[in-house]
Design a protein around this motif. Structure first.
Motif, PDB file in Angstrom:
ATOM      1  N   SER A 186       0.829  -1.197   0.000  1.00 55.99           N
ATOM      2  CA  SER A 186       0.000   0.000   0.000  1.00 55.99           C
ATOM      3  C   SER A 186       0.865   1.250   0.000  1.00 55.99           C
ATOM      4  O   SER A 186       1.979   1.262   0.545  1.00 55.99           O
ATOM      5  CB  SER A 186      -0.957   0.013   1.196  1.00 55.99           C
ATOM      6  OG  SER A 186      -0.232   0.108   2.414  1.00 55.99           O
ATOM      7  N   LYS A 243      -5.607  -8.243  -6.369  1.00 54.99           N
ATOM      8  CA  LYS A 243      -6.685  -7.263  -6.294  1.00 54.99           C
ATOM      9  C   LYS A 243      -6.076  -5.893  -6.052  1.00 54.99           C
ATOM     10  O   LYS A 243      -5.296  -5.705  -5.121  1.00 54.99           O
ATOM     11  CB  LYS A 243      -7.667  -7.611  -5.176  1.00 54.99           C
ATOM     12  CG  LYS A 243      -8.804  -6.591  -5.023  1.00 54.99           C
ATOM     13  CD  LYS A 243      -9.782  -7.005  -3.938  1.00 54.99           C
ATOM     14  CE  LYS A 243      -9.163  -6.879  -2.559  1.00 54.99           C
ATOM     15  NZ  LYS A 243     -10.133  -7.172  -1.476  1.00 54.99           N
ATOM     16  N   SER A 279      -7.080  -1.878  -5.353  1.00 53.33           N
ATOM     17  CA  SER A 279      -8.197  -1.038  -4.937  1.00 53.33           C
ATOM     18  C   SER A 279      -7.713   0.374  -4.680  1.00 53.33           C
ATOM     19  O   SER A 279      -6.615   0.593  -4.151  1.00 53.33           O
ATOM     20  CB  SER A 279      -8.883  -1.608  -3.688  1.00 53.33           C
ATOM     21  OG  SER A 279      -7.954  -1.755  -2.623  1.00 53.33           O
ATOM     22  N   ALA A 280      -8.552   1.339  -5.070  1.00 53.01           N
ATOM     23  CA  ALA A 280      -8.233   2.756  -4.883  1.00 53.01           C
ATOM     24  C   ALA A 280      -9.492   3.568  -5.122  1.00 53.01           C
ATOM     25  O   ALA A 280     -10.211   3.332  -6.103  1.00 53.01           O
ATOM     26  CB  ALA A 280      -7.132   3.203  -5.842  1.00 53.01           C
ATOM     27  N   GLY A 296     -12.427   3.589  -4.024  1.00 54.60           N
ATOM     28  CA  GLY A 296     -13.647   2.832  -4.222  1.00 54.60           C
ATOM     29  C   GLY A 296     -13.641   1.909  -5.415  1.00 54.60           C
ATOM     30  O   GLY A 296     -14.576   1.131  -5.605  1.00 54.60           O
ATOM     31  N   ALA A 297     -12.602   1.974  -6.244  1.00 54.08           N
ATOM     32  CA  ALA A 297     -12.511   1.117  -7.428  1.00 54.08           C
ATOM     33  C   ALA A 297     -11.812  -0.192  -7.085  1.00 54.08           C
ATOM     34  O   ALA A 297     -10.948  -0.236  -6.205  1.00 54.08           O
ATOM     35  CB  ALA A 297     -11.758   1.840  -8.543  1.00 54.08           C
ATOM     36  N   ARG A 298     -12.170  -1.255  -7.821  1.00 52.77           N
ATOM     37  CA  ARG A 298     -11.562  -2.571  -7.613  1.00 52.77           C
ATOM     38  C   ARG A 298     -11.261  -3.195  -8.972  1.00 52.77           C
ATOM     39  O   ARG A 298     -12.104  -3.212  -9.868  1.00 52.77           O
ATOM     40  CB  ARG A 298     -12.510  -3.484  -6.828  1.00 52.77           C
ATOM     41  CG  ARG A 298     -12.783  -3.044  -5.407  1.00 52.77           C
ATOM     42  CD  ARG A 298     -14.000  -3.770  -4.845  1.00 52.77           C
ATOM     43  NE  ARG A 298     -13.804  -5.207  -4.801  1.00 52.77           N
ATOM     44  CZ  ARG A 298     -13.371  -5.864  -3.725  1.00 52.77           C
ATOM     45  NH1 ARG A 298     -13.057  -5.183  -2.620  1.00 52.77           N
ATOM     46  NH2 ARG A 298     -13.247  -7.168  -3.729  1.00 52.77           N
ATOM     47  N   GLU A 340      -9.664  -6.896 -10.213  1.00 49.83           N
ATOM     48  CA  GLU A 340      -9.295  -8.205  -9.692  1.00 49.83           C
ATOM     49  C   GLU A 340      -8.848  -9.122 -10.835  1.00 49.83           C
ATOM     50  O   GLU A 340      -9.415  -9.088 -11.937  1.00 49.83           O
ATOM     51  CB  GLU A 340     -10.471  -8.828  -8.946  1.00 49.83           C
ATOM     52  CG  GLU A 340     -10.930  -8.000  -7.746  1.00 49.83           C
ATOM     53  CD  GLU A 340     -12.063  -8.656  -6.979  1.00 49.83           C
ATOM     54  OE1 GLU A 340     -12.531  -9.731  -7.426  1.00 49.83           O
ATOM     55  OE2 GLU A 340     -12.484  -8.104  -5.955  1.00 49.83           O
ATOM     56  N   ASP A 375     -14.416  -2.855 -11.526  1.00 54.32           N
ATOM     57  CA  ASP A 375     -15.557  -2.098 -11.009  1.00 54.32           C
ATOM     58  C   ASP A 375     -15.040  -0.731 -10.561  1.00 54.32           C
ATOM     59  O   ASP A 375     -14.334  -0.623  -9.553  1.00 54.32           O
ATOM     60  CB  ASP A 375     -16.219  -2.837  -9.847  1.00 54.32           C
ATOM     61  CG  ASP A 375     -17.481  -2.125  -9.348  1.00 54.32           C
ATOM     62  OD1 ASP A 375     -17.887  -1.128  -9.977  1.00 54.32           O
ATOM     63  OD2 ASP A 375     -18.047  -2.556  -8.330  1.00 54.32           O
ATOM     64  N   VAL A 376     -15.377   0.299 -11.331  1.00 55.65           N
ATOM     65  CA  VAL A 376     -14.943   1.665 -11.030  1.00 55.65           C
ATOM     66  C   VAL A 376     -16.202   2.521 -10.885  1.00 55.65           C
ATOM     67  O   VAL A 376     -16.780   2.969 -11.883  1.00 55.65           O
ATOM     68  CB  VAL A 376     -14.040   2.233 -12.146  1.00 55.65           C
ATOM     69  CG1 VAL A 376     -13.580   3.649 -11.782  1.00 55.65           C
ATOM     70  CG2 VAL A 376     -12.847   1.329 -12.376  1.00 55.65           C
ATOM     71  N   LEU A 419     -10.932   7.969  -9.113  1.00 55.35           N
ATOM     72  CA  LEU A 419      -9.802   7.074  -9.364  1.00 55.35           C
ATOM     73  C   LEU A 419      -8.670   7.825 -10.050  1.00 55.35           C
ATOM     74  O   LEU A 419      -7.492   7.660  -9.691  1.00 55.35           O
ATOM     75  CB  LEU A 419     -10.252   5.891 -10.219  1.00 55.35           C
ATOM     76  CG  LEU A 419      -9.145   4.907 -10.625  1.00 55.35           C
ATOM     77  CD1 LEU A 419      -8.472   4.301  -9.402  1.00 55.35           C
ATOM     78  CD2 LEU A 419      -9.703   3.818 -11.529  1.00 55.35           C
TER      79      LEU A 419
END
Length: 337
Positions: free
Chosen positions: A88, A119, A121-122, A124-126, A128, A146-147, A153
Motif C-alpha cells: 500500500s 486485487k 483497490s483505490a 472505491g474502485a476494484r 481483480e 468495477d470503477v 480514481l
C-alpha cells in the motif's frame, strides 16, 4: 523480519537482468556445492515494511519510478507453499492497495508460471485478477473491473481534475479473459464492458511496442456517444472560431484498427439507427469509416479523415441515400422549415 523506513531499489539492466531474482543460474545457495540444485530454500513467516521508499529503475525501458511511505506485508510460512502479500502507498493522497496470493511462491520467484490472485483497490474502485502468471510477463486468467467513480480514481492516480464524459465511463464495470505472453500482446477476449450502464461486448488486442497498436471488434445495443460531441454543441455563449492551434499529436501515439456494430447511435442532436463503423489509425492518419449507418429514413456511408502527418488536415466523403433532408437539417441546425 521487520524494517522501518527502508529504501528498496529494484533494477532491471539493459540486457534484462533483474536484481530481485534469487535463483540465479550458476550461483549455489549457502552451504551447497556448485553442482547442487539451487532451488530457493527459505521462507518468511512474516515480513513487514513500514514507511518504506520504493525505487524502480528499468534501463531497458528507460523508466524510473519512485514511491514513498510504502507499507508491505508478506506471509510465507512454507518454502514450498503459497505467499500472501499486501502493498500500500498513497503517492497522491489517497491509498492505493495491491493484495494478492501467489501459489508456490519459490517457483514464481524462479520464473515459473504459477496460480495467482491479485486485487487492486483505490478510491472505491476494484480491479481483480484470478489466473496464472510469472515474473517474465506471462498472464492468463479472468479480469474483473468495477470503477464507481472514474474521476475519483484518476485523482488517486495523480490526475486531479481529469474527467470522462457521460456515457464514456464515469462509471465502469467489466470482465474479460486476459492473456499476455510472447510478442507482448495483451488480449481481452469474451469481454463485457459497461460504460455508465451501456454495455459493449467483443474482443480487443493491444500490441505493446514503441507505438502501441489496438485492434478488435465490438458490439453494442443502443449506444449514446453524445459525450464525444463536447459540452458546447448548442453553440450557447459562442464568440466565434478559436484561433488556438489544434494539437493532434495524440494521433502519433498509437495505431488502431477497430470495428463497432451498434443497434442505434445517439450523437448529440443526431439520432441514428443501426450502424457499422470502423476506425483505423496508422502513422498519424486516422480514418473513421461509416460503412452502413441508418439515418432519417435512409442510409449514410463514407469516411472522415484526420491526417497529422505534415500538419493537421481534415476531410471526408459522405454518401446519402433516401435521407429525409428536412429531418436531418432540423437535427443539425434546429431549423423546422
Amino acid at each position: 523480519f521487520e524494517a522501518v523506513n527502508p529504501v528498496t531499489r529494484l533494477q532491471r539492466s539493459a540486457d534484462g537482468r533483474e536484481n530481485w531474482r534469487l535463483g540465479v543460474e550458476g550461483v549455489a545457495p549457502s552451504g551447497q556445492g556448485a553442482g547442487a540444485g539451487n532451488a530457493l530454500a527459505l521462507s518468511l513467516d512474516r515480513a513487514v515494511i513500514t514507511g518504506g521508499a520504493l525505487r524502480f529503475e528499468d534501463a531497458r525501458a528507460g523508466t524510473r519510478l519512485a514511491y514513498d511511505d510504502v507499507d508491505f506485508l508478506m506471509l510465507w510460512p512454507d518454502a514450498a507453499g503459497a505467499a500472501q502479500l499486501r502493498l500500500s502507498a498513497a503517492p497522491y493522497g489517497q491509498p492505493l492497495v495491491l493484495e494478492g496470493q501467489v501459489a508456490r511462491f519459490a517457483d514464481w520467484i524462479a520464473g515459473q508460471a504459477v496460480p495467482l490472485e491479485a486485487k487492486f483497490s483505490a478510491a472505491g474502485a476494484r480491479i481483480e485478477y484470478d489466473g496464472t502468471g510469472d515474473l517474465n510477463g506471462f498472464f492468463n486468467g479472468r479480469l474483473a473491473v468495477d470503477v464507481p467513480d472514474s474521476r475519483a480514481l484518476l485523482a488517486g492516480l495523480g490526475q486531479p481534475g481529469a474527467t470522462v464524459p457521460q456515457g464514456l465511463g464515469q462509471r465502469v464495470t467489466g470482465q474479460a479473459q486476459l492473456s499476455l505472453g510472447q510478442g507482448r500482446v495483451l488480449a481481452l477476449d469474451d469481454m463485457q464492458l459497461g460504460l455508465d450502464g451501456q454495455v459493449l461486448q467483443g474482443a480487443l488486442k493491444l500490441a505493446l511496442g514503441q507505438t502501441p497498436r489496438l485492434t478488435g471488434a465490438l458490439g453494442a445495443g443502443q449506444l449514446d456517444l453524445s459525450g464525444l460531441m463536447g459540452a458546447g454543441d448548442t453553440g450557447a455563449g459562442a464568440v466565434g472560431w478559436s484561433d488556438s492551434p489544434i494539437d493532434a499529436s495524440a494521433l502519433g501515439l498509437f495505431e488502431a484498427d477497430i470495428t463497432l456494430a451498434a443497434q442505434g447511435l445517439q450523437l448529440g442532436r443526431f439520432a441514428l439507427g443501426r450502424a457499422q463503423l470502423g476506425l483505423e489509425n496508422t502513422a498519424s492518419r486516422a480514418v473513421l469509416y461509416l460503412q452502413d449507418v441508418a439515418a432519417y429514413g435512409g442510409q449514410i456511408s463514407g469516411d472522415l479523415v484526420a491526417n497529422n502527418r505534415a500538419g493537421l488536415s481534415v476531410g471526408g466523403r459522405l454518401a446519402l441515400q433516401n435521407v429525409d433532408m428536412q429531418a436531418l437539417l432540423q437535427a443539425m441546425l434546429g431549423v423546422g422549415r
